[in-house]
Design a protein around this motif. Sequence first.
Motif, short mmCIF file in Angstrom:
data_model
loop_
_atom_site.label_atom_id
_atom_site.label_comp_id
_atom_site.label_asym_id
_atom_site.label_seq_id
_atom_site.Cartn_x
_atom_site.Cartn_y
_atom_site.Cartn_z
N GLU A 135 8.41 -24.18 3.29
CA GLU A 135 9.08 -22.96 2.81
C GLU A 135 8.39 -21.80 3.65
O GLU A 135 7.33 -21.80 3.67
N VAL A 136 9.57 -20.75 3.70
CA VAL A 136 8.82 -19.70 4.57
C VAL A 136 9.40 -18.60 4.07
O VAL A 136 10.64 -18.15 3.55
N SER A 137 8.58 -17.51 3.30
CA SER A 137 9.03 -16.52 2.37
C SER A 137 8.17 -15.22 2.85
O SER A 137 7.04 -15.18 3.40
N SER A 138 8.50 -14.23 2.10
CA SER A 138 7.68 -12.85 1.78
C SER A 138 6.57 -13.04 1.11
O SER A 138 6.66 -14.08 -0.09
N PRO A 139 5.37 -12.60 1.02
CA PRO A 139 4.37 -12.74 0.16
C PRO A 139 4.55 -11.91 -1.20
O PRO A 139 3.89 -12.27 -2.24
N GLY A 140 5.56 -11.24 -1.11
CA GLY A 140 5.85 -10.85 -2.53
C GLY A 140 5.29 -9.25 -2.61
O GLY A 140 4.73 -8.90 -2.03
N LEU A 141 5.53 -8.81 -3.94
CA LEU A 141 5.01 -7.41 -4.13
C LEU A 141 3.46 -7.54 -4.43
O LEU A 141 2.71 -6.51 -4.27
N GLU A 142 3.16 -8.41 -4.96
CA GLU A 142 1.69 -8.89 -5.36
C GLU A 142 1.10 -9.75 -4.20
O GLU A 142 0.54 -10.80 -4.43
N ILE B 120 5.03 -14.65 5.35
CA ILE B 120 5.26 -13.75 6.52
C ILE B 120 5.60 -12.31 5.98
O ILE B 120 6.19 -12.21 5.03
N ASP B 121 5.40 -11.32 6.63
CA ASP B 121 5.56 -9.83 6.22
C ASP B 121 5.88 -8.98 7.74
O ASP B 121 5.43 -9.33 8.74
N LYS B 122 6.28 -7.72 7.43
CA LYS B 122 6.42 -7.03 8.44
C LYS B 122 6.52 -5.44 7.81
O LYS B 122 7.14 -5.56 6.35
N PRO B 123 6.44 -4.39 8.27
CA PRO B 123 6.36 -2.89 7.77
C PRO B 123 8.11 -2.98 7.23
O PRO B 123 8.95 -3.39 7.99
N GLY B 124 8.17 -2.75 5.82
CA GLY B 124 9.46 -2.62 5.36
C GLY B 124 9.69 -4.01 4.56
O GLY B 124 11.06 -3.79 4.05
N GLY B 125 9.12 -4.99 4.97
CA GLY B 125 9.35 -6.18 4.33
C GLY B 125 10.22 -7.12 5.10
O GLY B 125 10.85 -6.69 5.97
N VAL B 126 10.20 -8.50 4.65
CA VAL B 126 11.16 -9.40 5.58
C VAL B 126 12.11 -9.74 4.81
O VAL B 126 12.45 -9.55 3.67
#
Length: 153
Positions: free
Chosen positions: A78-85, A43-49
Amino acid sequence: MAKSTIVEKVTEAIRPAIDEANLELVDVEYVKEGGNWYLRVFIDKPGGVDLDDCQAVSEKIDTILDELDPIPQAYFLEVSSPGLERPLKKPEDFHRFKGHLVHITTFAPVDGAKSFTGKLLDYTNEGIRLDVKGKQILLPHQQVAASRLAVEF
């Protein structure tokens, strides 16, 4: 049930909860690593999760998945940010990240190469246009194997 069918069913089931939380569903993966199955939701959002976002989504979708029961075997959620890449998969991803550095691999060579890192210039019906070291390259959609943001250090 096929992995792709599971991913489709899970995506369809959890998307409303993620949209309701004003978050973006970036990707869903269902993979076996070692002897264990993992359902990964990015998951993501502007500014990051942050951790609170991931925990809240995990609790919401865990309830949904318990009711739907789309996966026959035991798995870890597992729920996480997609990361920088983060991966770029949808046309909206490419439009959102115009001007950013991206890394794209192709199934077959394009201009003699299968791996490209450059500035994302455009996403059109013809393909993805990059600036690679001052040279513009058009990568046809059907040739693109994987796309992700790239990080400069």
